[in-house]
Each structure stands twice: as C-alpha cells, then as structure tokens.
Design an enzyme around this catalytic site. Structure first.
Site, PDB file in Angstrom:
ATOM      1  N   SER A 146       0.848  -1.287   0.016  1.00 22.07           N
ATOM      2  CA  SER A 146      -0.031   0.122  -0.060  1.00 22.07           C
ATOM      3  C   SER A 146       0.811   1.432   0.079  1.00 22.07           C
ATOM      4  O   SER A 146       1.613   1.385  -1.071  1.00 22.07           O
ATOM      5  CB  SER A 146      -0.999   0.094   1.249  1.00 22.07           C
ATOM      6  OG  SER A 146      -2.064   1.111   1.118  1.00 22.07           O
ATOM      7  N   ASP A 294      -2.993   6.663  -3.350  1.00 21.48           N
ATOM      8  CA  ASP A 294      -1.977   5.936  -2.765  1.00 21.48           C
ATOM      9  C   ASP A 294      -1.571   4.990  -3.924  1.00 21.48           C
ATOM     10  O   ASP A 294      -1.794   4.499  -4.839  1.00 21.48           O
ATOM     11  CB  ASP A 294      -2.015   5.295  -1.396  1.00 21.48           C
ATOM     12  CG  ASP A 294      -2.829   4.501  -1.436  1.00 21.48           C
ATOM     13  OD1 ASP A 294      -3.681   4.034  -2.116  1.00 21.48           O
ATOM     14  OD2 ASP A 294      -2.953   3.506  -0.394  1.00 21.48           O
ATOM     15  N   ASP A 298      -6.089   2.182  -3.352  1.00 16.93           N
ATOM     16  CA  ASP A 298      -7.190   2.009  -2.401  1.00 16.93           C
ATOM     17  C   ASP A 298      -7.598   3.201  -1.349  1.00 16.93           C
ATOM     18  O   ASP A 298      -8.741   3.299  -0.967  1.00 16.93           O
ATOM     19  CB  ASP A 298      -7.018   0.746  -1.618  1.00 16.93           C
ATOM     20  CG  ASP A 298      -5.944   0.730  -0.731  1.00 16.93           C
ATOM     21  OD1 ASP A 298      -5.140   1.734  -0.444  1.00 16.93           O
ATOM     22  OD2 ASP A 298      -5.926  -0.128   0.351  1.00 16.93           O
TER      23      ASP A 298
END
Length: 559
Positions: A146, A294, A298
């Site tokens: 992430s 990002d 998400d």
C-alpha cells in the site's frame, strides 16, 4: 549468534532467491550477529492485515520463502473446507511483487488449489472487486504494501466475499503457516490462469455505473490527478472516461509506476509534501479539484482551492461529504453507513438526520465490512485514513476501500456543487451549521523500536491522565477489554468533559496495524450559533486541537 547462524544456514539451503541468499551469505561471512538476530530473532506475524514488512532475508522480512510459506498455509486452510477452491491473485509494482504473486500461484497450484493471476499490476480494489463479483473464488491474494516506504512489501488475503480476513481466519491461516516445512520441498504447480486487461472491465463497469454524478458532467471542474508512482493511473483514467468525465491532467513526474517512489519521502498522500507536485500542476492549469491515490489506489486524497492556495481535506471531512452525497443518491431505510471508532462522530449525526442505519467498527476495512446486521444494505463506509467504499442502490461496489470509486464520487459531488455556485468548502460549512463543527486531527509518532509503543500503552493504562487540553477526562475506555459490541483491540479512548465553549472532545490512542507508529486520534465538536459564521468556530476548534496535541504528546513521551 550460533543459533542464528544455524537458522541462517538452514534458510540459505531453501531460499530460491539469489539476491536474498547473497545478502545472507554476506552477513554470515561478516559475522554480523546483530543483523542476523534482527532477521532471525522473530518472524513476520500473519494477522488480519496479512503480512507486511521490509524486504530482505530471514523470517522477519518479506521474501520468497516467507511468501511461499504463507501461500502453503493459505492452501492448507482452504483445502480443509473440501472441494477444489479457487484463488485470484493480484500484485502491485513494488519490488518483488510480481515474483511473490507467481510464487503464490505455484504453491497454490501445487497444493491442488486452482489459481488465477492478473497479467499486470492492478490496483487493490480491482482484486477485491473481482473476488466479490465473480462468486467463484474462495479467496484472493493481493501482493502490496500500500503506502508503506519503498523498502517494504506485503501480502493481503481476502475471503470469498471480497473482504479482508478477520479472526478466527487469521489465526487459522497463521497456524497452518507454522506447520509448513521447508519450502524447497513444497510441490510447485504450473498452468494457472493468467487474466489480461479485460479482467479489469467488470470493475470499471461497476464503479462507472454507480451514478453518483450528473449524466452530463461537463467541464466546470477541471481535475488534476496523481497516482504517486503507483498502479492507479490507467484504471483511474478509464473509470473517469467511462463515467463521462473529461480526462484529468496527470502529474507527469509521478505518472508511471516506480517502486522507488523518487519524488516523495513517503508514498502516502497524508504525508506532508506528497501532493506538492499535484498542487503545483493544479495552480498552473487552473484546476478546481486535486485527487491523489496511494500506490495501490485503495486510498483517495482530495484538495481544493482555498484563500489563494490549496487546502487538503481531511479524511473525516471527505467522509462526511461523501456520506451525504451517497445518501442523496440512494433510497431506502435499510441503508447502512459505517465508520470506525477512531473516525469522526459526524457520520452518526448524518445517519440520524437521513433516517438510515449507522454502525461503528474497529479500525480497518476488514472490520467496516463486517459491521451491521441482517437486513442492512451498506451504501457507504469510511475510515479517517483516506479510505472509502461508495455504493449505489445495490450497495457498495467493493467490499474494501476503493480510492478510484471514491474519486469518482468526489468529482461528482464537486460538479453538482459547482452548478449551484458552491464549493466543497461551502458544503463543509453547511454540515457544520447542521450538525455542529466536528474538527479532527492526529498525532502520529513513528518509532524505531516497537517496544517503546508497548511501554507507552502500558504506562497510559496504568496512569491515565485526569485532564487533556484543559478538559477533564470524564470516561476512560480500555478497548482491549472489548465492549459495545466490538471485539477487543489494543486501544484507549478518553471522553472529555464539555468546556467553556460548550463543545465536547475525545481522544483515542492505538498502535498502527501496518507501520511502526503510535497514533492518537483527536476530535473536538463545537456548536455553531444559529445564523453565525463558521470561520470563528473553526479557529476555536483548531486551538482546542492544538491543546490536545500538546498534552497527549507530553503524556506519551514519544517523538
């Protein structure tokens, strides 16, 4: 040292990766006991966030051995339910992601599990949507870290409903991983399905069909977009095209996937400076809205013009605006909106005003998607860390946070406001007048030694403060004890007495689930006098938040 040397030698014998073998051999040749202890003194724990950590050799790092063990444990847990389960695998563009995805497919296939894998890197919500929408997958795996630093990677597991795993599944998979032997003895399969770009179409069709924007979008709100060197750009642009929006301008320096994230200190749109290039391009182009995802797309950040410059909206501000936007575009008293215990209390007030159901969950979308009960139709969920899941009359499109669907909804809201001669800042003032001003802030403390966080939490439990920010602590909840329908979690909540300003306040402290951070979530709720201006109330709220920041930082004693 000798124990760690023996463990390192055993690791070398089964590690298929020449780079991590070379790294480990260099440490052994140098006799670096501290480095070996750091890599072999513990292992990455598989939990409700899956795996996430720094790349490198050893069980305390992300590497091919760690990933293959995780895949073997997942396969064992899936096969326990019988049949021939099917798993979909996605990956981002970080270092090692493609290899980790292919290793997962090989281990799963070798264990008798059917595996499918995207041919190219995809955003996390695309993987989550595919698992939910097709109804044929027992689980999904997304290889991503992430918004973590470049040196990290991770391994996120979804179950058949397209949402992240929660207990007891995490413990069951973890136990299965513990039972895995040497990875060089695992049977490896081949011939798994490879899904090309057309596999993204169902996701695009779903989010573009939400209808959270006018049928004729027009060009009133020029948009600048940055994927922060991640994998969101192409899917984002295709989604906006399908929804009828003019093409947003993309920050060229951050447009291509780059696992080194060269233009940002941290690839997280919440971090200071991460959106600077996007804001500069927006000023140059005369844009009215800036959107950032990002790296795995998400999360969604939003910024708007303000006072000759730009203002990034907080996750709670965007959450409040999108909630009412979704509720205006959907119908039914079975609708459910959900947020977390660390997010603003505004969503509860919005739900009451619109006559819909409301639930709070623990932090993280794995919990948000499990909130509510029979007969609830979730149309919106959010957490303050820039995570949103938006829906239409059929419910949310993705059972996880979705930075691209949220971006479409935010753009639609901005267009509708512009056609009424208003901005998103005007809409925030409207909400403050209706519900009171809900102002939130964070204190986030990054540490090198995780034991400092454990010690700080223990100290705060043993000696909770009597006062914070000039307000008496009225109630202290140790969230590790559970209660209020929530599972136990490592967190503390302080409810503060009303001040002379007539408002209320709250502080929640918890360790981050994905980074070496201790996070403090602050909220001040102040009334806005009928017919009064909101700006002076915002100033008072900002002063109250600064007082809370100073006090909680002092109490914790971390920097």
């Amino acid at each position: 040292m000798s124990d760690y040397r023996k463990a390192a030698e055993e690791w070398l014998a089964q590690d298929p990766d020449p780079e991590t073998r070379a790294e480990l051999r260099a440490l052994l040749d140098a006799g670096d006991g501290a480095a070996l202890a750091d890599r072999f003194g513990a292992r990455l724990e598989f939990g409700t966030a899956g795996l996430r950590g720094e790349l490198g050799a050893g069980p305390a790092r992300m590497n091919r051995v760690t990933v293959m063990r995780a895949a073997a444990g997942l396969a064992a847990r899936l096969l326990r339910d019988g049949g021939t389960p099917k798993v979909m695998i996605g990956f981002d563009a970080r270092h090692g992601s493609r290899q980790f995805a292919e290793d997962t497919a090989a281990v799963l296939t070798g264990a008798g599990v059917q595996a499918g894998i995207f041919a190219d890197p995809v955003p996390t919500p695309v993987l989550a949507h595919r698992v939910k929408a097709f109804g044929e997958y027992a689980a999904g795996v997304m290889v991503t870290a992430s918004h973590n630093p470049p040196r990290d990677n991770g391994y996120k597991v979804y179950w058949g409903d397209g949402s992240q795993i929660v207990p007891p599944l995490d413990a069951e998979i973890s136990a299965a991983i513990d039972a895995v032997g040497r990875v060089d003895e695992l049977p490896l399969g081949a011939g798994w399905e490879v899904h090309d770009a057309s596999a993204v179409d169902l996701y695009l069709e779903s989010v573009a069909g939400l209808g959270l924007w006018p049928g004729d979008v027009g060009d009133e709100v020029p948009i600048v977009y940055t994927p922060l060197h991640g994998v969101g750009r192409d899917t984002f642009l295709h989604a906006f095209e399908r929804a009828g929006f003019p093409a947003p301008a993309v920050v060229a320096e951050q447009a291509e996937p780059d696992p080194d994230f060269p233009t940002v200190a941290f690839p997280n749109p919440e971090e200071p400076g991460a959106m600077d290039l996007a804001l500069a391009l927006a000023a140059e182009r005369g844009a009215r809205l800036v959107i950032a995802n990002d790296p795995d797309a998400d999360r969604c950040a939003v910024a708007v013009p303000a006072g000759g410059g730009w203002r990034a909206l907080t996750g709670d501000e965007v959450g409040g605006l999108l909630a009412e936007h979704v509720l205006r575009h959907t119908a039914g008293d079975d609708r459910l909106v959900v947020t977390t215990i660390v997010s603003s209390s505004l969503l509860g007030a919005v739900a009451r005003a619109h006559g819909v159901r409301f639930a709070e969950s623990l932090t993280g979308f794995k919990w948000i998607m499990k909130a509510g009960g029979p007969g609830d139709r979730m149309v919106f969920g959010y957490e303050e860390a820039l995570g949103y899941s938006v829906g239409g009359d059929e419910g949310v499109a993705v059972n996880d946070k979705d930075g691209i669907g949220a971006a479409l909804a935010a753009a639609g809201l901005a267009v509708e406001a512009a056609r009424e001669g208003r901005t998103l800042l005007d809409l925030l003032d409207d909400q403050a007048r209706r519900y009171g001003l809900h102002a939130t802030a964070q204190v986030s403390m990054r540490v090198a030694d995780l034991s400092l966080i454990t010690e700080a939490m223990a100290r705060l439990r043993a000696e909770p403060p009597a006062e914070l920010g000039g307000r008496a602590v009225e109630a202290f909840d140790d969230l590790a004890k559970g209660g209020a329908g929530l599972p136990p979690t490592d967190g503390l909540r302080f409810r503060l007495a009303a001040g002379a300003d007539g408002g209320s306040a709250r502080v929640v402290v918890r360790p981050s689930g994905t980074e070496p951070k201790l996070k403090c979530y602050l909220e001040v709720v102040l009334p806005v006098p009928e017919g009064g201006e909101v700006a002076p109330v915002r100033e008072k709220a900002a002063e109250a938040l600064e007082a809370l920041k100073a006090d909680i930082s002092g109490v914790l004693g971390l920097s």
